[in-house]
Design a protein around this motif. Structure first.
Motif, PDB file in Angstrom:
ATOM      1  N   GLU A 298       0.817  -1.209   0.000  1.00 13.48           N
ATOM      2  CA  GLU A 298       0.000   0.000   0.000  1.00 13.48           C
ATOM      3  C   GLU A 298       0.857   1.267   0.000  1.00 13.48           C
ATOM      4  O   GLU A 298       0.316   2.370   0.160  1.00 13.48           O
ATOM      5  N   GLY A 299       2.163   1.097  -0.157  1.00 12.62           N
ATOM      6  CA  GLY A 299       3.055   2.252  -0.223  1.00 12.62           C
ATOM      7  C   GLY A 299       3.307   2.923   1.112  1.00 12.62           C
ATOM      8  O   GLY A 299       3.814   4.046   1.155  1.00 12.62           O
ATOM      9  N   LYS A 300       2.992   2.256   2.214  1.00 10.71           N
ATOM     10  CA  LYS A 300       3.194   2.843   3.541  1.00 10.71           C
ATOM     11  C   LYS A 300       4.615   2.582   4.034  1.00 10.71           C
ATOM     12  O   LYS A 300       5.138   1.486   3.865  1.00 10.71           O
ATOM     13  N   VAL A 301       5.215   3.570   4.667  1.00  5.58           N
ATOM     14  CA  VAL A 301       6.559   3.368   5.232  1.00  5.58           C
ATOM     15  C   VAL A 301       6.486   2.614   6.550  1.00  5.58           C
ATOM     16  O   VAL A 301       7.502   2.095   7.023  1.00  5.58           O
ATOM     17  N   ASP A 302       5.295   2.555   7.153  1.00  9.27           N
ATOM     18  CA  ASP A 302       5.154   1.800   8.402  1.00  9.27           C
ATOM     19  C   ASP A 302       4.111   0.692   8.265  1.00  9.27           C
ATOM     20  O   ASP A 302       3.538   0.224   9.245  1.00  9.27           O
ATOM     21  N   GLY A 303       3.886   0.234   7.024  1.00  7.45           N
ATOM     22  CA  GLY A 303       2.961  -0.870   6.801  1.00  7.45           C
ATOM     23  C   GLY A 303       3.637  -2.218   6.968  1.00  7.45           C
ATOM     24  O   GLY A 303       4.858  -2.313   7.163  1.00  7.45           O
ATOM     25  N   TYR A 304       2.837  -3.274   6.858  1.00 10.28           N
ATOM     26  CA  TYR A 304       3.351  -4.611   7.164  1.00 10.28           C
ATOM     27  C   TYR A 304       3.285  -5.578   5.985  1.00 10.28           C
ATOM     28  O   TYR A 304       3.689  -6.727   6.102  1.00 10.28           O
ATOM     29  N   LEU A 305       2.788  -5.125   4.844  1.00 12.18           N
ATOM     30  CA  LEU A 305       2.599  -6.022   3.701  1.00 12.18           C
ATOM     31  C   LEU A 305       3.724  -5.793   2.687  1.00 12.18           C
ATOM     32  O   LEU A 305       3.541  -5.129   1.662  1.00 12.18           O
ATOM     33  N   TRP A 306       4.884  -6.353   2.948  1.00 11.25           N
ATOM     34  CA  TRP A 306       6.047  -6.141   2.090  1.00 11.25           C
ATOM     35  C   TRP A 306       6.197  -7.320   1.123  1.00 11.25           C
ATOM     36  O   TRP A 306       6.104  -8.475   1.511  1.00 11.25           O
ATOM     37  N   ARG A 307       6.438  -6.979  -0.146  1.00  8.51           N
ATOM     38  CA  ARG A 307       6.513  -7.996  -1.187  1.00  8.51           C
ATOM     39  C   ARG A 307       7.695  -7.685  -2.110  1.00  8.51           C
ATOM     40  O   ARG A 307       8.003  -6.522  -2.379  1.00  8.51           O
ATOM     41  N   ALA A 308       8.369  -8.736  -2.613  1.00 10.62           N
ATOM     42  CA  ALA A 308       9.517  -8.558  -3.506  1.00 10.62           C
ATOM     43  C   ALA A 308       9.053  -7.984  -4.838  1.00 10.62           C
ATOM     44  O   ALA A 308       8.121  -8.509  -5.465  1.00 10.62           O
ATOM     45  N   VAL A 309       9.714  -6.901  -5.268  1.00 14.37           N
ATOM     46  CA  VAL A 309       9.403  -6.304  -6.572  1.00 14.37           C
ATOM     47  C   VAL A 309      10.555  -6.470  -7.556  1.00 14.37           C
ATOM     48  O   VAL A 309      10.373  -6.256  -8.763  1.00 14.37           O
ATOM     49  N   TRP A 310      11.716  -6.821  -7.029  1.00 11.20           N
ATOM     50  CA  TRP A 310      12.871  -7.017  -7.921  1.00 11.20           C
ATOM     51  C   TRP A 310      13.827  -8.013  -7.286  1.00 11.20           C
ATOM     52  O   TRP A 310      14.010  -8.046  -6.067  1.00 11.20           O
ATOM     53  N   ARG A 311      14.440  -8.819  -8.140  1.00  9.05           N
ATOM     54  CA  ARG A 311      15.441  -9.802  -7.701  1.00  9.05           C
ATOM     55  C   ARG A 311      16.596  -9.788  -8.702  1.00  9.05           C
ATOM     56  O   ARG A 311      16.377  -9.799  -9.922  1.00  9.05           O
ATOM     57  N   SER A 312      17.833  -9.760  -8.187  1.00  7.88           N
ATOM     58  CA  SER A 312      18.992  -9.814  -9.082  1.00  7.88           C
ATOM     59  C   SER A 312      19.084 -11.190  -9.714  1.00  7.88           C
ATOM     60  O   SER A 312      18.486 -12.161  -9.245  1.00  7.88           O
ATOM     61  N   LYS A 313      19.868 -11.276 -10.770  1.00  6.84           N
ATOM     62  CA  LYS A 313      20.002 -12.545 -11.480  1.00  6.84           C
ATOM     63  C   LYS A 313      21.375 -13.162 -11.227  1.00  6.84           C
ATOM     64  O   LYS A 313      21.648 -13.636 -10.141  1.00  6.84           O
ATOM     65  N   ASN A 314      22.243 -13.119 -12.227  1.00  9.54           N
ATOM     66  CA  ASN A 314      23.557 -13.759 -12.065  1.00  9.54           C
ATOM     67  C   ASN A 314      24.685 -12.724 -12.031  1.00  9.54           C
ATOM     68  O   ASN A 314      25.806 -13.016 -12.417  1.00  9.54           O
ATOM     69  N   GLU A 315      24.365 -11.524 -11.565  1.00  9.67           N
ATOM     70  CA  GLU A 315      25.401 -10.481 -11.493  1.00  9.67           C
ATOM     71  C   GLU A 315      26.508 -10.859 -10.503  1.00  9.67           C
ATOM     72  O   GLU A 315      27.663 -10.513 -10.711  1.00  9.67           O
ATOM     73  N   HIS A 316      26.135 -11.535  -9.431  1.00  9.22           N
ATOM     74  CA  HIS A 316      27.117 -12.048  -8.479  1.00  9.22           C
ATOM     75  C   HIS A 316      27.170 -13.568  -8.610  1.00  9.22           C
ATOM     76  O   HIS A 316      26.127 -14.234  -8.701  1.00  9.22           O
ATOM     77  N   SER A 317      28.393 -14.108  -8.566  1.00  5.47           N
ATOM     78  CA  SER A 317      28.566 -15.548  -8.723  1.00  5.47           C
ATOM     79  C   SER A 317      28.844 -16.266  -7.411  1.00  5.47           C
ATOM     80  O   SER A 317      28.926 -17.492  -7.379  1.00  5.47           O
ATOM     81  N   ARG A 318      29.003 -15.511  -6.330  1.00  5.20           N
ATOM     82  CA  ARG A 318      29.244 -16.110  -5.009  1.00  5.20           C
ATOM     83  C   ARG A 318      28.323 -15.453  -3.991  1.00  5.20           C
ATOM     84  O   ARG A 318      27.571 -14.525  -4.300  1.00  5.20           O
ATOM     85  N   ILE A 319      28.414 -15.896  -2.751  1.00  5.41           N
ATOM     86  CA  ILE A 319      27.584 -15.352  -1.682  1.00  5.41           C
ATOM     87  C   ILE A 319      27.745 -13.834  -1.606  1.00  5.41           C
ATOM     88  O   ILE A 319      28.850 -13.295  -1.706  1.00  5.41           O
ATOM     89  N   ILE A 320      26.620 -13.130  -1.455  1.00  7.93           N
ATOM     90  CA  ILE A 320      26.649 -11.670  -1.274  1.00  7.93           C
ATOM     91  C   ILE A 320      26.657 -11.398   0.232  1.00  7.93           C
ATOM     92  O   ILE A 320      25.699 -11.705   0.939  1.00  7.93           O
ATOM     93  N   TRP A 321      27.748 -10.810   0.698  1.00  7.73           N
ATOM     94  CA  TRP A 321      27.924 -10.612   2.138  1.00  7.73           C
ATOM     95  C   TRP A 321      27.291  -9.316   2.634  1.00  7.73           C
ATOM     96  O   TRP A 321      26.888  -9.222   3.793  1.00  7.73           O
ATOM     97  N   THR A 322      27.224  -8.292   1.765  1.00  6.62           N
ATOM     98  CA  THR A 322      26.923  -6.970   2.305  1.00  6.62           C
ATOM     99  C   THR A 322      26.197  -6.100   1.297  1.00  6.62           C
ATOM    100  O   THR A 322      26.264  -6.335   0.076  1.00  6.62           O
ATOM    101  N   CYS A 323      25.493  -5.094   1.817  1.00  9.48           N
ATOM    102  CA  CYS A 323      24.781  -4.135   0.963  1.00  9.48           C
ATOM    103  C   CYS A 323      24.629  -2.827   1.708  1.00  9.48           C
ATOM    104  O   CYS A 323      24.733  -2.779   2.948  1.00  9.48           O
ATOM    105  N   ALA A 324      24.370  -1.742   0.964  1.00  6.82           N
ATOM    106  CA  ALA A 324      24.170  -0.428   1.576  1.00  6.82           C
ATOM    107  C   ALA A 324      23.470   0.484   0.588  1.00  6.82           C
ATOM    108  O   ALA A 324      23.759   0.456  -0.619  1.00  6.82           O
TER     109      ALA A 324
END
Length: 791
Positions: free
Chosen positions: A636-662
């Motif tokens: 519903e576009g709320k910053v404090d809502g509870y219904l979170w759903r995946a809208v994007w997923r990376s593909k094969n850009e990384h070939s090993r475990i991804i340890w970190t993000c920012a």
């Protein structure tokens, strides 16, 4: 190129009995911390000390650190032995830095004992004893240093065997009548004496010294004799007097007999030495791990597993009579005894390391010499991997760290001083800590090797202490926060910190049984929360600065691993270790009542390694062992809502475990770092993300942090690598390139792996476009550091 200023180093001491030494030429001490030496120099006040980390020369933790004996030289040297089988000789340079001048190759053995003696700077003898399986090896390296003294080479090597297939536990060198002596404490309860004969050391005497292992030896040189102090697991200390014996006319030749042995001076002249017991010191109730002399030889300090440090002094009127004049230490709390103790250069201070990795310090009272006052040692830290850290989210008034030593620690900057100290230890747990996040100025959530997260609230004592020690305006910072009582303690047989509603006198009823008062020894084990007016000492931190635990967050099926809080502090996202999609879910919690309100849909297949909310709170980013990054948005576009759903997923850009993000400060760009050594900058348009730029670094990327500028070209990007190095980048918008503009920790030895675990910039929410030059780093090298970017 940017440069960095080190503001703070929090370092835990290795949990071994030979991990602390003091300096003879200046007021300073050094400890072994993981695979590095951390050196602290101070003036009259420890709070004005300077801390230096020596170049890393071990690839595994240092097991022993010992100051070399000096003979006709003013230069101080130290020897370290590591679990990597390497022995390293260090020289203290004129600028007080520690310079490695000799190193043996790595081996499969663990070095357990080291020592050394330096003669006129150039001639150096280094002792090492290693254990591999059931066999032992004792080596003596004969070294010659170059003219500058900054490099030493081996000119000879000697292998030594102890009688009875024993192994060495302690060692020390000394000189008498121009003859060098070597004493070795062994596992067969004896002291083995060796004398140097111009070429090698030769065994001269075996002394049945104690009824258990001889854990520590310390020589003290006098003009006419030597005193050798030995301590043992039999709880006793013995002082052995060694002096020259004049041969009688009936002695046609020298023979080795009990307590008599022959020696040869540097001119080749033989003479006889005799040895006898000068004194037996009894006073400890458990194993004695170390003994050390002061500069006068009239005082001896010992450290024991009985939680005490004792100062022994010789009676001025009766030579050879020694008494325990001062007992220091810890009663109650989480203490498990002292591993090492030593006098400062002027003999007016004593430093001691403990099982829990802290360094205690005491200063001799100027008015009453039989009283020693406890001091704060800045920079005490986790004695194991520091797994995560989190800044107080408003203005970074304090920093919270967690580690595998099962503690949570709070660090803050002292007012009117350029010194950071540990001001609280809110959580002392029973499991290794994995992750932590500060929800607001008065709350944090931590996760350990268990299936639940735990939420903590700041008590009144912490808020008052923070204001007193740091100058923080508590009314301004905590005006919207609800505090959790006066303090906290862990009840008998309890597992959670319990809130105390008033001072200990007001809660005395909790500590009584029936109509009788508790015994004073029982009361010593009870936490006594208080507002601190001075920097806390290690014993206060261990039990008197706990925070009340206010809630447990149940919902995960395996050990919890990652946690993040939304920018407005209303939502919490958590994840646990997983080998199946059902357990890899990210749970969403309300921080108002700590209830689970939802679950991020269409998530990962394996363990989520890090979770990060975008600065505007509209997107949730996660990375995983399944080599993908996912962005979730609220239905519903709320910053404090509870219904979170995946809208994007990376593909094969990384070939090993991804340890970190920012996330970058504009909430439309983010970074991911992986074991495949690739750092990728992504652009997110609200629905899909595209990789704008990727660069491959020299090592796997284990951590990344970004200053929150809205203009991404002005943001500082800090990456932590698996070998412990930290690199700084900036993003060039025009050329679409990462520009490396700084490095920390470039002095590494090949093969070392000491990964950086987390990087966080200090928040500055009052002006998001302002420079944010301060950031904190945690690592598997037992250290948390705070840096400022200077350019």
């Amino acid at each position: 190129m940017a440069s960095f200023e080190t503001l703070y180093i929090s370092a835990g001491t290795n949990q071994t009995s030979n991990a602390l030494v003091t300096f003879e030429a200046e007021q300073a001490f050094a400890v072994a911390s993981d695979s590095e030496i951390v050196y602290t120099r101070f003036e009259a006040d420890l709070l004005h000390s300077k801390r230096i980390v020596a170049p890393r020369r071990h690839s595994l933790p240092i097991k022993c650190l010992k100051r070399c004996k000096r003979r006709n030289t003013s230069t101080e040297h130290f020897v370290t032995g590591g679990a990597d089988g390497r022995v390293v000789l260090w020289r203290k340079a004129s600028d007080s830095s520690l310079v490695p001048i000799f190193s043996t190759p790595k081996s499969a053995s663990v070095i357990g004992v080291v020592g050394g003696i330096v003669n006129e700077t150039k001639n150096i003898k280094v002792f090492s004893s290693s254990v591999a399986g059931s066999s032992t090896q004792i080596l003596i390296y004969y070294l010659i240093a170059n003219e500058e003294g900054n490099q030493a080479e081996t000119k000879d090597e000697q292998s030594v065997e102890l009688p009875g297939k024993a192994f060495a536990l302690s060692v020390d060198f000394s000189t008498i009548n121009d003859c060098e002596l070597l004493a070795i404490g062994s596992s067969n309860r004896s002291i083995e004496l060796f004398a140097f004969d111009r070429k090698h050391f030769h065994h001269r005497l075996s002394i049945p010294a104690h009824s258990d292992w001889v854990d520590s030896l310390a020589f003290k040189d006098f003009s006419s004799h030597l005193l050798l102090a030995s301590s043992s697991q039999d709880r006793s200390i013995k002082l052995w007097k060694i002096q020259r014996e004049t041969p009688t006319e009936d002695d046609d030749e020298l023979t080795v007999t009990k307590n008599h042995f022959a020696a040869i001076d540097s001119q080749g002249n033989e003479f006889r030495l005799c040895l006898h017991v000068e004194a037996v010191l009894n006073g400890h109730d458990d194993w004695i791990h170390s003994v050390s002399w002061d500069s006068t030889g009239k005082r001896l300090v010992s450290a024991s597993s009985d939680k005490t440090v004792i100062v022994w002094e010789e009676n001025e009127e009766m030579e050879g009579l020694w008494t325990d004049t001062v007992r220091m230490g810890i009663v109650g709390g989480q203490a498990a005894g002292f591993y090492a103790a030593d006098f400062s250069q002027d003999g007016q201070m004593i430093f001691a390391s403990t099982y829990y990795g802290g360094v205690h310090a005491w200063r001799r009272n100027e008015e009453d010499h039989f009283q020693w006052d406890a001091l704060t040692v800045p920079g005490n830290g986790h004695p194991s991997l520091v797994s995560d850290l989190s800044w107080e989210p408003t203005n970074g008034e304090y920093l919270v760290t967690v580690g595998s030593d099962q503690t949570t620690r709070v660090h803050a900057k002292m007012k009117n001083l350029d010194t950071w100290i540990e001001i609280a230890r809110p959580q002392v747990h029973g499991h290794d800590m994995h992750c932590v996040v500060t929800v607001d100025p008065a709350r944090f959530v931590s996760g350990a090797e268990e299936k639940i997260f735990r939420a903590f609230n700041a008590p009144e004592t912490f808020v008052d202490t923070l204001e007193t020690l740091t100058g923080t305006d508590k009314k301004k910072l905590f005006s919207r926060c609800q505090l959790a009582g006066y303090g906290a303690r862990v009840p008998a047989l309890g597992l959670s910190n319990k809130a105390i509603e008033g001072q200990s006198e007001e809660n005395a009823e909790d500590e009584r049984e029936g109509n009788g008062e508790t015994h004073w020894e029982e009361a010593a084990f009870v936490a006594n929360p208080m507002t601190l007016n001075d920097a806390p000492t290690e014993d206060i931190l261990m039990q008197n600065t706990l925070w009340p635990e206010v809630h447990k967050l149940y919902g995960h099926g395996y050990e919890v691993y990652a946690v993040a809080v939304s920018p407005n502090g209303k939502l919490l996202a958590t994840a646990c270790k997983a080998s199946h999609p059902d357990h890899a879910a990210i749970l969403i919690w309300s921080t108002d009542d700590w209830t689970q309100r939802g679950q991020a849909k269409d998530g990962h297949q394996l363990t989520v390694t890090q979770i990060e909310w975008s600065p505007d709170g509209k997107a949730l980013l996660s990375v995983s062992r399944d080599r993908t990054a996912i962005i979730y948005k609220e239905d519903e576009g709320k910053v404090d809502g509870y219904l979170w759903r995946a809208v994007w997923r990376s593909k094969n850009e990384h070939s090993r475990i991804i340890w970190t993000c920012a996330w970058m400060g504009d909430s439309t760009h983010f970074l991911t770092g992986s074991r495949d050594q690739r750092l990728i900058l992504w652009r997110f348009d609200g629905e899909q993300a595209v990789a704008e730029l990727a660069t491959k670094l020299s090592q796997p990327i284990t951590a990344v942090g970004v200053s929150r500028h809205r203009e991404i070209e002005k943001a500082s990007i800090i990456t932590g690598l698996q070998d412990g190095r930290v690199l700084m980048f900036r993003f060039n918008v025009e050329t679409k390139q990462f520009l490396q503009c700084g490095e920390i920790g470039g002095d590494r030895v090949s093969g070392i792996e000491s990964p950086v675990t987390r990087i966080r910039f200090r928040p500055n929410v009052t002006n998001v476009n302002a420079e944010e030059p301060i950031f904190a780093i945690s690592g598997s090298d037992f250290k948390a550091r705070i840096f400022r970017i200077l350019a």
